[in-house]
Design a protein around this motif. Sequence first.
Motif, mmCIF file in Angstrom:
data_model
loop_
_atom_site.group_PDB
_atom_site.id
_atom_site.type_symbol
_atom_site.label_atom_id
_atom_site.label_comp_id
_atom_site.label_asym_id
_atom_site.label_seq_id
_atom_site.Cartn_x
_atom_site.Cartn_y
_atom_site.Cartn_z
ATOM 1 N N ILE A 64 3.946 14.237 13.021
ATOM 2 C CA ILE A 64 2.637 14.431 13.651
ATOM 3 C C ILE A 64 1.713 15.176 12.703
ATOM 4 O O ILE A 64 0.522 14.857 12.581
ATOM 5 N N ARG A 65 2.238 16.145 12.009
ATOM 6 C CA ARG A 65 1.413 17.002 11.152
ATOM 7 C C ARG A 65 0.956 16.284 9.890
ATOM 8 O O ARG A 65 -0.056 16.659 9.297
ATOM 9 N N MET A 66 1.656 15.230 9.446
ATOM 10 C CA MET A 66 1.306 14.597 8.163
ATOM 11 C C MET A 66 -0.073 13.922 8.132
ATOM 12 O O MET A 66 -0.812 14.197 7.163
ATOM 13 N N PRO A 67 -0.436 12.968 8.981
ATOM 14 C CA PRO A 67 0.293 12.323 10.070
ATOM 15 C C PRO A 67 0.854 10.976 9.614
ATOM 16 O O PRO A 67 0.295 10.322 8.743
ATOM 17 N N LEU A 68 1.959 10.560 10.236
ATOM 18 C CA LEU A 68 2.635 9.315 9.905
ATOM 19 C C LEU A 68 2.597 8.381 11.113
ATOM 20 O O LEU A 68 2.710 8.825 12.256
ATOM 21 N N PHE A 69 2.396 7.098 10.865
ATOM 22 C CA PHE A 69 2.451 6.111 11.944
ATOM 23 C C PHE A 69 3.836 6.151 12.598
ATOM 24 O O PHE A 69 4.854 6.218 11.887
ATOM 25 N N PRO A 70 3.934 6.150 13.923
ATOM 26 C CA PRO A 70 2.895 5.998 14.949
ATOM 27 C C PRO A 70 2.455 7.309 15.585
ATOM 28 O O PRO A 70 2.073 7.327 16.764
ATOM 29 N N ALA A 100 17.372 7.511 6.069
ATOM 30 C CA ALA A 100 16.383 7.185 5.033
ATOM 31 C C ALA A 100 15.757 5.813 5.252
ATOM 32 O O ALA A 100 14.543 5.647 5.103
ATOM 33 N N HIS A 101 16.557 4.806 5.608
ATOM 34 C CA HIS A 101 16.019 3.450 5.781
ATOM 35 C C HIS A 101 15.008 3.394 6.933
ATOM 36 O O HIS A 101 13.982 2.715 6.835
ATOM 37 N N PHE A 102 15.300 4.110 8.009
ATOM 38 C CA PHE A 102 14.363 4.166 9.130
ATOM 39 C C PHE A 102 13.047 4.801 8.708
ATOM 40 O O PHE A 102 11.962 4.317 9.053
ATOM 41 N N VAL A 103 13.123 5.883 7.941
ATOM 42 C CA VAL A 103 11.912 6.575 7.482
ATOM 43 C C VAL A 103 11.124 5.684 6.531
ATOM 44 O O VAL A 103 9.885 5.646 6.583
ATOM 45 N N VAL A 104 11.809 4.965 5.650
ATOM 46 C CA VAL A 104 11.116 4.065 4.725
ATOM 47 C C VAL A 104 10.365 2.976 5.486
ATOM 48 O O VAL A 104 9.231 2.613 5.135
ATOM 49 N N ILE A 105 10.967 2.456 6.551
ATOM 50 C CA ILE A 105 10.280 1.448 7.367
ATOM 51 C C ILE A 105 9.013 2.029 7.991
ATOM 52 O O ILE A 105 7.938 1.410 7.974
ATOM 53 N N LEU A 106 9.124 3.242 8.538
ATOM 54 C CA LEU A 106 7.938 3.904 9.090
ATOM 55 C C LEU A 106 6.881 4.110 8.013
ATOM 56 O O LEU A 106 5.677 3.949 8.264
ATOM 57 N N GLY A 107 7.333 4.472 6.809
ATOM 58 C CA GLY A 107 6.390 4.672 5.715
ATOM 59 C C GLY A 107 5.645 3.398 5.362
ATOM 60 O O GLY A 107 4.417 3.416 5.162
ATOM 61 N N LEU A 108 6.368 2.271 5.284
ATOM 62 C CA LEU A 108 5.714 0.994 4.979
ATOM 63 C C LEU A 108 4.735 0.589 6.082
ATOM 64 O O LEU A 108 3.626 0.102 5.810
ATOM 65 N N TRP A 164 12.923 -3.543 -5.690
ATOM 66 C CA TRP A 164 11.572 -4.006 -5.997
ATOM 67 C C TRP A 164 10.760 -4.338 -4.758
ATOM 68 O O TRP A 164 9.522 -4.221 -4.777
ATOM 69 N N TRP A 165 11.393 -4.763 -3.675
ATOM 70 C CA TRP A 165 10.619 -5.211 -2.518
ATOM 71 C C TRP A 165 9.812 -4.074 -1.906
ATOM 72 O O TRP A 165 8.641 -4.252 -1.540
ATOM 73 N N ILE A 166 10.409 -2.923 -1.773
ATOM 74 C CA ILE A 166 9.689 -1.770 -1.229
ATOM 75 C C ILE A 166 8.575 -1.348 -2.182
ATOM 76 O O ILE A 166 7.455 -1.022 -1.750
ATOM 77 N N ALA A 167 8.871 -1.370 -3.475
ATOM 78 C CA ALA A 167 7.848 -1.006 -4.460
ATOM 79 C C ALA A 167 6.670 -1.973 -4.409
ATOM 80 O O ALA A 167 5.498 -1.558 -4.489
ATOM 81 N N ILE A 168 6.960 -3.259 -4.277
ATOM 82 C CA ILE A 168 5.878 -4.251 -4.182
ATOM 83 C C ILE A 168 5.053 -4.020 -2.918
ATOM 84 O O ILE A 168 3.817 -4.145 -2.924
ATOM 85 N N GLY A 169 5.718 -3.654 -1.819
ATOM 86 C CA GLY A 169 4.995 -3.356 -0.592
ATOM 87 C C GLY A 169 4.032 -2.188 -0.773
ATOM 88 O O GLY A 169 2.882 -2.230 -0.307
ATOM 89 N N ILE A 170 4.479 -1.142 -1.461
ATOM 90 C CA ILE A 170 3.609 0.002 -1.724
ATOM 91 C C ILE A 170 2.428 -0.402 -2.586
ATOM 92 O O ILE A 170 1.273 -0.011 -2.335
ATOM 93 N N LEU A 171 2.686 -1.219 -3.608
ATOM 94 C CA LEU A 171 1.605 -1.645 -4.498
ATOM 95 C C LEU A 171 0.599 -2.519 -3.770
ATOM 96 O O LEU A 171 -0.611 -2.429 -4.018
ATOM 97 N N LEU A 172 1.070 -3.381 -2.863
ATOM 98 C CA LEU A 172 0.141 -4.190 -2.072
ATOM 99 C C LEU A 172 -0.721 -3.309 -1.176
ATOM 100 O O LEU A 172 -1.931 -3.558 -1.008
ATOM 101 N N GLY A 173 -0.119 -2.288 -0.599
ATOM 102 C CA GLY A 173 -0.891 -1.348 0.198
ATOM 103 C C GLY A 173 -1.933 -0.625 -0.630
ATOM 104 O O GLY A 173 -3.055 -0.373 -0.167
ATOM 105 N N ASN A 174 -1.593 -0.333 -1.880
ATOM 106 C CA ASN A 174 -2.551 0.321 -2.764
ATOM 107 C C ASN A 174 -3.702 -0.619 -3.125
ATOM 108 O O ASN A 174 -4.859 -0.186 -3.271
ATOM 109 N N VAL A 175 -3.409 -1.921 -3.263
ATOM 110 C CA VAL A 175 -4.481 -2.902 -3.499
ATOM 111 C C VAL A 175 -5.430 -2.937 -2.307
ATOM 112 O O VAL A 175 -6.664 -3.015 -2.471
#
Length: 524
Positions: free
Chosen positions: A228-234, A281-289, A414-425
Amino acid sequence: MNLWSQSAAFPVLSTLALVPLLAAVVILRVSTAVVAWRVGVAAALLNMALSVYLLMVFDTGLFVIQLAEQWQFAGVSYSVGVDGANILFIPLTALLTVLALMYTAITRHATDKVFIACLLGYECVLMGAFTALNVLQFWLWCVLELLPVIVLTLCAGTGQHRQSTLRYVLQYWVSGLLMTLCGFLLLAFGLIDSEHSLSFDWLTLKQNSSYLNDETLIFILLFYGFAIRMPLFPFHGWLPVLAEHGTVASAFIFLVGLKLGVYAVIRFILPMIPGVAEQWAHFVVILGLLSVFYGALLALMQINIRRLLAFAVISHTGMLIIGVFCFNDFGLEGTLLLSIAYGLATAGLFFSTGLIYERTRTAYLPRLGGVFDTNAPLAFLFLISALTTMVMPGTPGFDAAHLLIEGVIEEDGWWIAIGILLGNVMAAAFLLWAFQRIFFATLKRKVWPSHSQYHSVKKEHLIAATVCAVLICTGFYTTPWLKFIDQEAAAMHQQYPVHGTQPSHPVFAPDDDPAKKIISPRHD
């Protein structure tokens, strides 16, 4: 036990929190607003000097708590200290406080003593929270943070629904604080046995965390509260509302406060319950994406620049939390450095749009345009800050994102990294779109005069020049900042039950150049 005398001439960390607190008390008692503003600026500049002194006495070759101050009085424990995880947040807070006071002097809040005192009170809270090494002490600072947020929103907000906005925000914050408190209490009481007494000291809890039985529940409670404090989806719903109806002038320090959630995960979750953190960790990474793409998509749909920037923060938070849960030194270094870069860059975006609001009295993109012709410095401030947010080369965000992506590739592929880069685009798309609408589009509405009762072009240009200079200088030379966090990141890697047993990247000696890790990282 007081360890600060080993490397500093006085308790500098406590002084960093006391200076703005005392200044806030003095400001509320002085007779004129001019004197109040001068007292506030003097206190902010003093804290800026103290933060520079802190960087000078900090030993980058150690990965232990430094400048620690510990006292016990009437059963109450007070403990503060710095290491690579929090050292850079302190000068960032001090710098943004100075700039926020400069901004206040050219807005309608220039004569508001309560507003100036609240800004300094917010600085005091952040200094105390970032340096706290007692979990209950950290939680109490987070509770005290509600006071300036409430006062600033009610007394200085720009929306017409400030009370309902505040109630909505408090629903999120109070629930997060309760969850965090429950997690800390389970952590402390879970270690009580014949050999361990009740303690809220961070180092004691860290050393004895292997005796815990409710680690999963503790992780869920703490992560929920910090998300909540960050805040992170949802858990993000409060931020766009507060950004739209709150005060722009306080947003700059508040942006550093948002990074308090990411810092809290690094400080209080990873060292104390690393095994459970690896399992989730995998659950948190999904929330992050999800946060990365959700924030970017919603930002593209906004016509209010404040809400756009709020969703941009949500998108960036997803990227940061993925870096935290890489469980390697590259990911942690990139997250810490990118948190600092995002904090300063987003503050620059809010400075620019806030000063435009003071001229036009609108935050809606369709009503703006042609601002470049009337104020080029604000355009350059927005552009440099946006380029940093887009992690372009030559900005501090580039090296930080490079490290973070390297850590993500090593851990998640690479898939997670590509997802982050697409979000940055996508971030580049909505920021450049906003830049074009504000500064180069055809003017839809007459802009108010550039000068008013409080307006000062000199202060405005000084703010723009300061933020741009810091971003550009740190962007072209990130080595000193990497040295502050390199040893901490490498040491933290060794404590993970699973990842700590794997070959890690080498720990650099103080004379080594951490920037080499960006140029030619080692591949195991």
